[in-house]
Structures are given as C-alpha cells and as structure tokens.
Design a protein around this motif. Structure first.
Motif, mmCIF file in Angstrom:
data_model
loop_
_atom_site.group_PDB
_atom_site.id
_atom_site.type_symbol
_atom_site.label_atom_id
_atom_site.label_comp_id
_atom_site.label_asym_id
_atom_site.label_seq_id
_atom_site.Cartn_x
_atom_site.Cartn_y
_atom_site.Cartn_z
ATOM 1 N N GLY A 41 1.757 13.553 -0.737
ATOM 2 C CA GLY A 41 2.355 12.608 0.209
ATOM 3 C C GLY A 41 2.723 13.266 1.521
ATOM 4 O O GLY A 41 2.516 12.698 2.604
ATOM 5 N N PHE A 42 3.281 14.477 1.472
ATOM 6 C CA PHE A 42 3.646 15.210 2.682
ATOM 7 C C PHE A 42 2.411 15.541 3.506
ATOM 8 O O PHE A 42 2.411 15.398 4.750
ATOM 9 N N THR A 43 1.345 15.969 2.825
ATOM 10 C CA THR A 43 0.089 16.276 3.514
ATOM 11 C C THR A 43 -0.502 15.021 4.141
ATOM 12 O O THR A 43 -1.025 15.054 5.264
ATOM 13 N N TYR A 44 -0.417 13.910 3.418
ATOM 14 C CA TYR A 44 -0.939 12.642 3.940
ATOM 15 C C TYR A 44 -0.229 12.249 5.232
ATOM 16 O O TYR A 44 -0.861 11.812 6.200
ATOM 17 N N TYR A 45 1.092 12.423 5.246
ATOM 18 C CA TYR A 45 1.847 12.099 6.454
ATOM 19 C C TYR A 45 1.409 12.972 7.630
ATOM 20 O O TYR A 45 1.163 12.480 8.745
ATOM 21 N N ALA A 46 1.283 14.286 7.373
ATOM 22 C CA ALA A 46 0.953 15.213 8.453
ATOM 23 C C ALA A 46 -0.436 14.958 9.017
ATOM 24 O O ALA A 46 -0.641 14.989 10.242
ATOM 25 N N LEU A 47 -1.407 14.698 8.150
ATOM 26 C CA LEU A 47 -2.786 14.535 8.622
ATOM 27 C C LEU A 47 -3.072 13.134 9.136
ATOM 28 O O LEU A 47 -3.606 12.974 10.243
ATOM 29 N N VAL A 48 -2.687 12.125 8.343
ATOM 30 C CA VAL A 48 -3.074 10.751 8.667
ATOM 31 C C VAL A 48 -2.097 10.094 9.634
ATOM 32 O O VAL A 48 -2.480 9.584 10.681
ATOM 33 N N VAL A 49 -0.822 10.118 9.283
ATOM 34 C CA VAL A 49 0.177 9.388 10.072
ATOM 35 C C VAL A 49 0.487 10.091 11.388
ATOM 36 O O VAL A 49 0.543 9.456 12.450
ATOM 37 N N ALA A 50 0.684 11.408 11.333
ATOM 38 C CA ALA A 50 1.133 12.135 12.515
ATOM 39 C C ALA A 50 0.009 12.547 13.454
ATOM 40 O O ALA A 50 0.243 12.706 14.661
ATOM 41 N N ASN A 51 -1.211 12.712 12.933
ATOM 42 C CA ASN A 51 -2.263 13.274 13.782
ATOM 43 C C ASN A 51 -3.501 12.388 13.915
ATOM 44 O O ASN A 51 -3.723 11.787 14.972
ATOM 45 N N TYR A 52 -4.306 12.303 12.870
ATOM 46 C CA TYR A 52 -5.619 11.675 13.027
ATOM 47 C C TYR A 52 -5.585 10.157 12.974
ATOM 48 O O TYR A 52 -6.515 9.513 13.472
ATOM 49 N N GLY A 53 -4.546 9.577 12.394
ATOM 50 C CA GLY A 53 -4.427 8.125 12.441
ATOM 51 C C GLY A 53 -4.304 7.615 13.871
ATOM 52 O O GLY A 53 -5.092 6.758 14.307
ATOM 53 N N PRO A 54 -3.340 8.120 14.650
ATOM 54 C CA PRO A 54 -3.226 7.697 16.055
ATOM 55 C C PRO A 54 -4.459 8.016 16.890
ATOM 56 O O PRO A 54 -4.763 7.303 17.855
ATOM 57 N N SER A 55 -5.201 9.070 16.521
ATOM 58 C CA SER A 55 -6.384 9.451 17.297
ATOM 59 C C SER A 55 -7.505 8.433 17.194
ATOM 60 O O SER A 55 -8.428 8.430 18.023
ATOM 61 N N LEU A 56 -7.451 7.567 16.180
ATOM 62 C CA LEU A 56 -8.474 6.540 16.040
ATOM 63 C C LEU A 56 -8.506 5.593 17.238
ATOM 64 O O LEU A 56 -9.541 4.987 17.535
#
Length: 301
Positions: free
Chosen positions: A28-43
């Motif tokens: 869950g922590f990794t998911y937040y860091a990669l998806v929510v904090a970084n690559y999700g907004p980059s979409l």
C-alpha cells in the motif's frame, strides 16, 4: 556439529498473521508513492510524460496482480499433509535412529525401515518433514515461511517461487521508476519533478524499501532456482552433509516439470492443469521418481 537453523522455528508462531498485514502495508505504501504521488498525476500532463506514465502504471498493475495472486495462493493453499491412514510401501527411506522415527520393518527384510513420526503418530512419506510451527508433517517440506504464515511444501511451492519472481520484477520496476524522483534529494532543488515534500519523502522511503527488497529477493530467488534444478529442498540442502547426492535429481527438464508441470501455458500462473495433476505424482507430494532403485534416499530431521 552444525547449528540446526530449524530448531527454533517454534518462535515463529508469535508473529502469526501480522506478517500478512506487514506485506499489505508495504504494498500500500509503495502504491501511494508510485501511483498517487508520482505517475498518476503525470497521466494528465500530456505528451511523452503521459505515455511514460501509462506504460509504467500498466506494467506496475499487471505485476501487482500477479504478485498478489501468487502470494495469497501460497497463504491459503495447503502445502500438503499426510493423508489419514497412509502406509508406506517397500523401499521407503531408512531411519537414522532419531527418536522422532520408529524403526519398523517391512516384509521379510530388516533392511527396509520406514519412517514414523512420533509427534503425529503416523507414517511419513519420502521427503516429508514435521513442521513444529504447523504441528504436522508436510509433504516435500521446503521451509516454514514467516512472510506467508504457512509452510512451503509440495502443493504450494510453485506459487511461492512465482511470488518471489513477481516480487523481484515488481520491486525492480518500482525502484527504476522512482529513481528520478529519488535523485531530487541530492540536488539543489532545481528539478522538473514537482511533488510536495510529503510525497517526496514517501518516494524516498519507497525507493529504498523496493531496492532493498529487489536485491534480497534476487538472492533468494537464485537459491531456489538452483534447488529446483537439483530437485532438492531447503531442508534437504541443509542436510547435504549426510547425503550429498540427491536420488531425486532426474535432470533439469524433469526436475523443473516436477514443480511447474508440463503445460507451458501454466508455468507463470499459480495453477496446475488437471492433466498435470493426474500424470505427475510429484505434484501431489507422495510419490517421487528416483534415479535408481539403489539410490540411498535423503535422511530427515
């Protein structure tokens, strides 16, 4: 005398299912860091950034699904217990005089000595061992894994190996993807990466966690690949000073198929076909083909 690393495995009971929560927490922590904090907004940035984010997220989620599928397959799958009333046939493994076994003769020959577990009060098939944590004999027991809160044995060893494989791939992908953001910590602050301090800190921790797990799991994965190639288990490898040549080593191809089956389409999923289960007794954990009828089977703990 070599130190018995399995002697204190009963202490693992104290950890219980809390390790499953630890695994889910790390994911869950990794998911937040990669998806929510970084690559999700980059979409939503458009151009190459959106394409890169889409590729990273697609690969991350695919590996995550395979990782979780393999992981919970190990957790919930019975590694294989001795069937009630199971009795040995001739030419079963010999006892080494350990008090856990009873020296019973089979037929007219006193050379045929079968193994008997005094803790379970039942006979033990070849390659099975008594797990002090689970409190029973496990078929083709490899080890008791604290991370899955279960024994790794004949019926879930493939799932365990796939869990290691997909964990290595996933943590490697995460570490590579977060590396550019990780470098922000060592710059003067001038960077194209625009994340909040909290997200930056989470990214830093996630990168360190994933690179650490990637390196650790890689070593563990290589070790188990070597065990599969030689058709042996962790416990048997630990005991190799008593029997250095495994009678179960039938060659790399057959050794591999005894774990993963013959159907190539199922090699990368934690499942077996019905045909494989019927035609390969080793997958059921009771019958194992040896190189020669005269080979001396491995002794047991």
């Amino acid at each position: 005398m070599a130190w018995n690393v399995f002697k204190y495995c009963t202490a693992l009971r104290a950890l219980g299912s809390i390790m499953i929560l630890v695994v889910i927490g790390i994911i869950g922590f990794t998911y937040y860091a990669l998806v929510v904090a970084n690559y999700g907004p980059s979409l939503f940035l458009g151009g190459f950034d959106s394409l890169l984010a889409l590729l990273v997220l697609a690969l991350f989620h695919f590996l995550l699904i395979m990782l979780l599928w393999s992981y919970f397959s190990v957790v919930v799958t019975d590694p294989g217990g001795v069937p009630p009333g199971w009795r040995p046939e001739l030419d079963i493994e010999k006892s080494d005089g350990n008090q856990e076994y009873s020296s019973l003769t089979v037929g007219d020959s006193s050379s045929h000595i079968v193994r008997y577990c005094r803790k379970c009060n039942q006979y033990k098939p070849p390659r099975s061992h008594h797990c002090s944590v689970c409190g029973r004999c496990i078929l083709k027991m490899d080890h008791h894994c604290v991370w899955v809160v279960n024994c790794v044995g004949a019926k879930n060893y493939k799932s365990f190996l796939l869990f290691l494989f997909y964990t290595f791939l996933e943590t490697t992908v995460v570490a590579i993807s977060l590396f550019p953001v990780f470098l922000v910590f060592f710059t003067d602050g001038d960077s194209d990466v625009t994340v909040s301090p909290g997200s930056l800190a989470a990214t830093f921790v996630a990168f360190v966690l994933n690179i650490t797990f990637a390196l650790s799991v890689l070593g563990f994965l290589i070790m188990h690949i070597m065990l599969v190639i030689r058709n042996t288990t962790t416990i048997e490898a630990y005991e190799k000073h008593t029997a250095p040549n495994s009678p179960y080593n039938l060659g790399r191809k057959q050794n591999f198929e005894q774990v993963f089956g013959k159907d190539k389409l199922y090699w990368f999923v934690p499942l077996y076909t019905q045909d494989d289960m019927k035609r390969m007794p080793a997958l059921r954990g009771l019958d194992f083909t040896s190189r020669s009828e005269e080979s001396e089977p491995l002794q047991s703990l």
